[in-house]
Design a protein around this motif. Structure first.
Motif, PDB file in Angstrom:
ATOM      1  N   VAL A  97      93.999  10.497  12.882  1.00 51.79           N
ATOM      2  CA  VAL A  97      93.241   9.359  12.730  1.00 51.79           C
ATOM      3  C   VAL A  97      92.138   9.653  12.277  1.00 51.79           C
ATOM      4  O   VAL A  97      91.592  11.052  12.333  1.00 51.79           O
ATOM      5  N   THR A  98      91.334   8.721  11.667  1.00 49.81           N
ATOM      6  CA  THR A  98      89.833   8.764  11.252  1.00 49.81           C
ATOM      7  C   THR A  98      89.143   7.592  11.644  1.00 49.81           C
ATOM      8  O   THR A  98      89.965   6.443  11.544  1.00 49.81           O
ATOM      9  N   ARG A 106      74.243   3.896  12.300  1.00 54.19           N
ATOM     10  CA  ARG A 106      74.347   5.757  12.483  1.00 54.19           C
ATOM     11  C   ARG A 106      75.805   6.123  11.803  1.00 54.19           C
ATOM     12  O   ARG A 106      76.941   5.429  12.172  1.00 54.19           O
ATOM     13  N   PRO A 107      75.803   6.979  11.093  1.00 50.55           N
ATOM     14  CA  PRO A 107      76.866   7.366  10.375  1.00 50.55           C
ATOM     15  C   PRO A 107      78.266   7.892  11.227  1.00 50.55           C
ATOM     16  O   PRO A 107      77.788   8.583  12.194  1.00 50.55           O
ATOM     17  N   VAL A 108      79.012   7.549  10.943  1.00 48.78           N
ATOM     18  CA  VAL A 108      80.500   7.941  12.023  1.00 48.78           C
ATOM     19  C   VAL A 108      81.299   8.359  10.794  1.00 48.78           C
ATOM     20  O   VAL A 108      81.755   8.022   9.820  1.00 48.78           O
ATOM     21  N   ASN A 109      81.900   9.783  11.318  1.00 50.73           N
ATOM     22  CA  ASN A 109      82.717  10.780  10.518  1.00 50.73           C
ATOM     23  C   ASN A 109      83.605  11.244  11.473  1.00 50.73           C
ATOM     24  O   ASN A 109      83.477  12.492  11.832  1.00 50.73           O
ATOM     25  N   PHE A 110      84.800  10.569  11.992  1.00 51.68           N
ATOM     26  CA  PHE A 110      85.564  11.185  13.101  1.00 51.68           C
ATOM     27  C   PHE A 110      86.939  11.373  12.565  1.00 51.68           C
ATOM     28  O   PHE A 110      87.597  10.362  12.164  1.00 51.68           O
ATOM     29  N   THR A 111      87.665  12.476  12.801  1.00 47.09           N
ATOM     30  CA  THR A 111      88.987  12.885  12.498  1.00 47.09           C
ATOM     31  C   THR A 111      89.584  13.698  13.447  1.00 47.09           C
ATOM     32  O   THR A 111      88.847  14.698  14.196  1.00 47.09           O
ATOM     33  N   ARG A 112      90.571  13.201  14.141  1.00 40.98           N
ATOM     34  CA  ARG A 112      91.238  14.062  15.254  1.00 40.98           C
ATOM     35  C   ARG A 112      92.773  13.760  14.907  1.00 40.98           C
ATOM     36  O   ARG A 112      93.406  12.795  14.725  1.00 40.98           O
ATOM     37  N   THR A 113      93.752  15.162  15.493  1.00 45.01           N
ATOM     38  CA  THR A 113      95.056  14.975  15.268  1.00 45.01           C
ATOM     39  C   THR A 113      95.412  14.922  17.022  1.00 45.01           C
ATOM     40  O   THR A 113      94.989  15.813  17.740  1.00 45.01           O
ATOM     41  N   LEU A 120      97.090   9.618  21.959  1.00 45.37           N
ATOM     42  CA  LEU A 120      96.110   8.974  21.212  1.00 45.37           C
ATOM     43  C   LEU A 120      95.647   7.618  21.896  1.00 45.37           C
ATOM     44  O   LEU A 120      94.427   7.378  22.135  1.00 45.37           O
ATOM     45  N   ARG A 121      96.650   6.808  22.533  1.00 47.97           N
ATOM     46  CA  ARG A 121      96.264   5.497  22.942  1.00 47.97           C
ATOM     47  C   ARG A 121      95.432   5.742  24.241  1.00 47.97           C
ATOM     48  O   ARG A 121      94.728   5.081  24.879  1.00 47.97           O
ATOM     49  N   SER A 122      96.040   6.824  25.173  1.00 46.91           N
ATOM     50  CA  SER A 122      95.485   7.050  26.474  1.00 46.91           C
ATOM     51  C   SER A 122      94.096   7.507  26.168  1.00 46.91           C
ATOM     52  O   SER A 122      93.158   7.355  27.075  1.00 46.91           O
ATOM     53  N   GLN A 123      93.758   8.030  25.119  1.00 48.13           N
ATOM     54  CA  GLN A 123      92.182   8.592  24.886  1.00 48.13           C
ATOM     55  C   GLN A 123      91.271   7.610  24.383  1.00 48.13           C
ATOM     56  O   GLN A 123      89.967   7.225  24.671  1.00 48.13           O
ATOM     57  N   THR A 124      91.912   6.598  23.378  1.00 51.69           N
ATOM     58  CA  THR A 124      91.146   5.755  22.628  1.00 51.69           C
ATOM     59  C   THR A 124      91.473   4.460  22.718  1.00 51.69           C
ATOM     60  O   THR A 124      90.716   3.550  22.000  1.00 51.69           O
ATOM     61  N   GLY A 125      92.366   3.920  23.499  1.00 55.64           N
ATOM     62  CA  GLY A 125      92.486   2.766  23.495  1.00 55.64           C
ATOM     63  C   GLY A 125      93.080   1.987  22.354  1.00 55.64           C
ATOM     64  O   GLY A 125      93.780   2.451  21.601  1.00 55.64           O
ATOM     65  N   PRO A 126      92.507   0.611  21.920  1.00 53.92           N
ATOM     66  CA  PRO A 126      92.943  -0.018  20.984  1.00 53.92           C
ATOM     67  C   PRO A 126      92.298   0.524  19.526  1.00 53.92           C
ATOM     68  O   PRO A 126      92.479  -0.076  18.665  1.00 53.92           O
TER      69      PRO A 126
END
Length: 130
Positions: A97-98, A106-113, A120-126
């Motif tokens: 996801v990105t 504030r700039p956001v640039n997030f990428t994670r597998t 994924l859902r347990s960490q980031t919810g919706p």
């Protein structure tokens, strides 16, 4: 002569209101993000893409209210989200996801597998539920 002053006064008041509220409306668009979801270990090409605006909430994200609320909890810093208590299987079906754009200017640039969609859902919810 007074009849001519009423439209001029109305125009002046309307102009003043627009000048005062115009910048405030622009400032409220400080959080504009693009959310992507891809199956596998690569972010490109994404299988799903959504736009997310917060304050005021908008965009194409199907759960924009909940996603904005979750991001607000961590001030837009996805990496600081804590895991929720969910039971997930250990199957390895990676999703990447990105989240890119701006959170309150504030700039956001997030990428994670993540190992799978449940992780994924347990960490980031919706946030990435697009």
């Amino acid at each position: 002569m007074a009849a001519h002053r009423v439209p001029a006064l109305a125009f002046a008041v309307l102009t003043a209101v627009l000048l005062v509220t115009g910048p405030a409306a622009a400032d409220s668009q400080d959080s504009e993000l693009t959310v992507t979801f891809a199956e596998g270990e690569q972010a490109a090409p994404p299988g799903k893409v959504a736009d997310l605006r917060c304050e005021p909430t908008g965009g194409t994200h199907p759960h924009r209210d909940a996603a904005c609320a979750r991001l607000a909890e961590v001030d837009g810093r996805v990496e600081s989200m804590t895991k929720e208590s969910m039971v997930c299987t250990m199957d390895y079906r990676p999703v990447t996801v990105t989240l890119k754009g701006n959170w309150q200017k504030r700039p956001v640039n997030f990428t994670r597998t993540y190992g799978n969609g449940c992780a994924l859902r347990s960490q980031t919810g919706p946030v990435f539920d697009i």
